[in-house]
Design a protein around this motif. Structure first.
Motif, PDB file in Angstrom:
ATOM      1  N   GLU A 232       0.814  -1.215   0.000  1.00  0.00           N
ATOM      2  CA  GLU A 232       0.000   0.000   0.000  1.00  0.00           C
ATOM      3  C   GLU A 232       0.849   1.267   0.000  1.00  0.00           C
ATOM      4  OE1 GLU A 232      -2.805  -0.219   3.227  1.00  0.00           O
ATOM      5  OE2 GLU A 232      -4.349  -0.971   1.879  1.00  0.00           O
ATOM      6  N   LEU A 233       2.135   1.131   0.257  1.00  0.00           N
ATOM      7  CA  LEU A 233       3.015   2.296   0.294  1.00  0.00           C
ATOM      8  C   LEU A 233       3.277   2.819  -1.115  1.00  0.00           C
ATOM      9  CD1 LEU A 233       5.859   1.685   2.915  1.00  0.00           C
ATOM     10  CD2 LEU A 233       4.087   3.435   2.949  1.00  0.00           C
ATOM     11  N   LEU A 234       2.991   4.095  -1.338  1.00  0.00           N
ATOM     12  CA  LEU A 234       3.290   4.735  -2.619  1.00  0.00           C
ATOM     13  C   LEU A 234       4.575   5.549  -2.540  1.00  0.00           C
ATOM     14  CD1 LEU A 234      -0.291   5.964  -3.609  1.00  0.00           C
ATOM     15  CD2 LEU A 234       0.873   3.862  -4.302  1.00  0.00           C
ATOM     16  N   LYS A 246      19.991   3.129  12.067  1.00  0.00           N
ATOM     17  CA  LYS A 246      21.259   2.677  11.500  1.00  0.00           C
ATOM     18  C   LYS A 246      21.075   1.734  10.313  1.00  0.00           C
ATOM     19  CE  LYS A 246      23.653   3.034  15.941  1.00  0.00           C
ATOM     20  NZ  LYS A 246      24.398   2.300  17.004  1.00  0.00           N
ATOM     21  N   TYR A 247      19.937   1.038  10.274  1.00  0.00           N
ATOM     22  CA  TYR A 247      19.719   0.055   9.206  1.00  0.00           C
ATOM     23  C   TYR A 247      18.320   0.236   8.632  1.00  0.00           C
ATOM     24  CZ  TYR A 247      18.893  -4.428   6.892  1.00  0.00           C
ATOM     25  OH  TYR A 247      18.577  -5.394   5.970  1.00  0.00           O
ATOM     26  N   LEU A 248      18.238   0.303   7.307  1.00  0.00           N
ATOM     27  CA  LEU A 248      16.960   0.453   6.615  1.00  0.00           C
ATOM     28  C   LEU A 248      16.910  -0.532   5.457  1.00  0.00           C
ATOM     29  CD1 LEU A 248      14.282   1.931   5.943  1.00  0.00           C
ATOM     30  CD2 LEU A 248      15.645   3.584   4.633  1.00  0.00           C
ATOM     31  N   ALA A 249      15.847  -1.345   5.407  1.00  0.00           N
ATOM     32  CA  ALA A 249      15.661  -2.305   4.319  1.00  0.00           C
ATOM     33  C   ALA A 249      14.255  -2.151   3.760  1.00  0.00           C
ATOM     34  CB  ALA A 249      15.887  -3.731   4.811  1.00  0.00           C
ATOM     35  N   ILE A 250      14.159  -2.035   2.443  1.00  0.00           N
ATOM     36  CA  ILE A 250      12.875  -1.944   1.748  1.00  0.00           C
ATOM     37  C   ILE A 250      12.895  -3.001   0.654  1.00  0.00           C
ATOM     38  CG2 ILE A 250      11.307  -0.463   0.455  1.00  0.00           C
ATOM     39  CD1 ILE A 250      12.802   1.931   1.721  1.00  0.00           C
ATOM     40  N   ILE A 251      12.018  -4.000   0.777  1.00  0.00           N
ATOM     41  CA  ILE A 251      12.099  -5.175  -0.086  1.00  0.00           C
ATOM     42  C   ILE A 251      10.732  -5.472  -0.704  1.00  0.00           C
ATOM     43  CG2 ILE A 251      12.648  -7.643  -0.164  1.00  0.00           C
ATOM     44  CD1 ILE A 251      14.516  -7.165   2.225  1.00  0.00           C
ATOM     45  N   ASN A 252      10.682  -5.455  -2.019  1.00  0.00           N
ATOM     46  CA  ASN A 252       9.497  -5.862  -2.787  1.00  0.00           C
ATOM     47  C   ASN A 252       8.225  -5.117  -2.377  1.00  0.00           C
ATOM     48  OD1 ASN A 252      11.078  -7.708  -4.197  1.00  0.00           O
ATOM     49  ND2 ASN A 252      10.629  -9.379  -2.793  1.00  0.00           N
ATOM     50  N   CYS A 253       8.343  -3.815  -2.148  1.00  0.00           N
ATOM     51  CA  CYS A 253       7.162  -2.967  -1.943  1.00  0.00           C
ATOM     52  C   CYS A 253       6.766  -2.433  -3.320  1.00  0.00           C
ATOM     53  CB  CYS A 253       7.470  -1.843  -0.959  1.00  0.00           C
ATOM     54  SG  CYS A 253       7.908  -2.422   0.697  1.00  0.00           S
ATOM     55  N   ARG A 254       5.985  -3.194  -4.050  1.00  0.00           N
ATOM     56  CA  ARG A 254       5.842  -3.030  -5.497  1.00  0.00           C
ATOM     57  C   ARG A 254       5.160  -1.734  -5.923  1.00  0.00           C
ATOM     58  NH1 ARG A 254       1.552  -8.004  -6.174  1.00  0.00           N
ATOM     59  NH2 ARG A 254      -0.261  -7.009  -5.210  1.00  0.00           N
ATOM     60  N   TYR A 271      17.851  -2.040  -0.716  1.00  0.00           N
ATOM     61  CA  TYR A 271      16.628  -1.898  -1.506  1.00  0.00           C
ATOM     62  C   TYR A 271      16.552  -3.016  -2.537  1.00  0.00           C
ATOM     63  CZ  TYR A 271      13.009  -0.316  -4.633  1.00  0.00           C
ATOM     64  OH  TYR A 271      11.867  -0.270  -5.388  1.00  0.00           O
ATOM     65  N   ARG A 272      15.387  -3.678  -2.589  1.00  0.00           N
ATOM     66  CA  ARG A 272      15.118  -4.705  -3.589  1.00  0.00           C
ATOM     67  C   ARG A 272      13.706  -4.479  -4.114  1.00  0.00           C
ATOM     68  NH1 ARG A 272      19.022  -8.890  -2.690  1.00  0.00           N
ATOM     69  NH2 ARG A 272      20.035  -8.657  -0.654  1.00  0.00           N
ATOM     70  N   GLY A 273      13.579  -4.323  -5.428  1.00  0.00           N
ATOM     71  CA  GLY A 273      12.254  -4.103  -5.990  1.00  0.00           C
ATOM     72  C   GLY A 273      12.318  -3.369  -7.310  1.00  0.00           C
ATOM     73  N   TYR A 274      11.187  -2.757  -7.696  1.00  0.00           N
ATOM     74  CA  TYR A 274      11.100  -2.031  -8.956  1.00  0.00           C
ATOM     75  C   TYR A 274      11.830  -0.694  -8.858  1.00  0.00           C
ATOM     76  CZ  TYR A 274       7.569  -5.432 -10.391  1.00  0.00           C
ATOM     77  OH  TYR A 274       6.927  -6.594 -10.726  1.00  0.00           O
ATOM     78  N   PRO A 275      12.181  -0.113 -10.013  1.00  0.00           N
ATOM     79  CA  PRO A 275      12.880   1.179  -9.994  1.00  0.00           C
ATOM     80  C   PRO A 275      12.063   2.253  -9.276  1.00  0.00           C
ATOM     81  CG  PRO A 275      12.989   0.192 -12.181  1.00  0.00           C
ATOM     82  CD  PRO A 275      12.038  -0.645 -11.386  1.00  0.00           C
TER      83      PRO A 275
END
Length: 372
Positions: A232-234, A246-254, A271-275
């Motif tokens: 749901e995150l835009l 200190k650590y931030l991970a964003i994975i497959n938030c399409r 970061y893993r996902g779409y551009p």
């Protein structure tokens, strides 16, 4: 038959079974909770010993594997997904097991609460009751995973998700929480009570855009933030108030299109996902980045845009890991002055490495190059 049983009970080699229950309970406390739970299937006595040890533990582990003694097989999991009646019976069995565990008389205060099974919003009363009990024990770490059968590809409608009950916490009990790990539920806090929260992990969680940004702003002690499949995150804005992050991970938030990060002590970003469009503000300590982008047809231009953001906004970056799948054209020249280590995942069947030659030329202090 009686003689054989008597010999087993009097077997001098089986010294563990000759120990008092109190000693065995203490021994189980030294094991990880999953391993201790597996002993409950050995016999009735061991089931009693395990329950007794659980009552002395500082952690409340309500894991379906602990109930069964072993994980579900793939075949069995598929049966439960396809047959709602069988799944309902299994849920009833789990609820009864949990209620039996909670009757043991736990310590007045506990450190951790862990719940792992498959539940929807129609089980909210039971889940809320268990969480409320954990709150009364001043629990600091909450780990709630309701996705047990979702790994098979079963898609649960959004309106069937369970909602995490932040309203059960007061300002006092909420300020005790250090870790909050949620999976396969809804998280939309209206009151910001988790002022001491240090570790927030959301996986396949439905979150409201504005509500979540406001919630983050109140978590001034947050050190680790991990968002996985939060669809749901835009856009995501990491506010400057998170000065301990200190650590931030964003994975497959399409659905994510824009990420803005203002965190002066952040040192690792994944970061893993779409551009998406990155903006880095006031991140002087950020030195380690992992980027794995699901590229489209314009993959070279997308990675060029990412590298431009990195080279112009991250002067202290010294370690970069990227995937190079389907890079056909050379990326535009990028200068990453302080880059010392570059790790590339390459496609062995494509000439993808050539596209990164300009990056190598633009990294004069590079001393480590790894290809995977």
């Amino acid at each position: 038959m009686g003689t054989v049983l008597k010999k087993k009970l009097n077997n001098p080699d089986d010294r563990i079974s000759q120990m008092p229950d109190e000693v065995l309970s203490f021994m189980l406390l030294l094991l990880p909770s999953e391993e201790a739970a597996r002993t409950s299937i050995l016999s009735r006595r061991w089931r009693y010993v395990w329950k007794s040890s659980a009552a002395y533990s500082s952690s409340l582990n309500l894991d379906v594997v602990a109930m069964r003694g072993s994980p579900y097989s793939y075949k069995m999991s598929k049966r439960y997904v396809e047959n709602t009646y069988l799944l309902f019976i299994e849920q009833i069995k789990f609820i009864k097991w949990v209620d039996q565990i909670l009757q043991l008389g736990y310590r007045p205060t506990m450190d951790s609460f862990r719940l792992r099974f498959y539940f929807k919003k129609n089980s909210a009363d039971n889940i809320n009751r268990w969480i409320n009990m954990a709150i009364s024990k001043s629990v600091k770490n909450f780990d709630i995973d309701l996705s047990h059968f979702l790994t098979l590809g079963y898609c649960l409608p959004n309106d069937e998700f369970y909602t995490f009950p932040d309203w059960l916490f007061t300002c006092e009990t909420g300020s005790l929480v250090k870790l909050l790990c949620l999976k396969a539920c809804i998280f939309r806090p209206l009151d910001f009570k988790f002022s001491a929260l240090m570790d927030l992990q959301l996986d396949n969680v439905l979150i409201d855009q504005d509500c979540f940004v406001n919630f983050l702003s109140s978590c001034t002690n947050l050190e680790k933030l991990c968002l996985v499949k939060c669809w749901e995150l835009l856009s995501l804005k990491i506010p400057g108030s998170l000065f301990k992050l200190k650590y931030l991970a964003i994975i497959n938030c399409r659905s994510l299109e824009y990420i803005k990060i203002d965190a002066r002590n952040l040192n690792r970003f994944e970061y893993r996902g779409y551009p998406v469009h990155f903006t880095f503000l006031n991140v002087p300590q950020l030195s380690n980045i992992i980027v794995n982008i699901a590229y489209g047809d314009s993959s070279s231009s997308e990675i060029t845009r990412v590298l431009e953001s990195i080279s112009s906004q991250l002067p202290k970056l010294d370690s970069l890991m990227m995937n190079t799948f389907r890079i056909k054209e050379p990326i535009l020249p990028s200068v990453v002055i302080n880059l010392k280590k570059l790790v590339l995942w390459i496609d062995a069947y494509e000439d993808t490495l050539w596209g990164f030659i300009p990056l190598l030329h633009g990294s004069p202090y590079l001393h480590t190059l790894e290809l995977h």
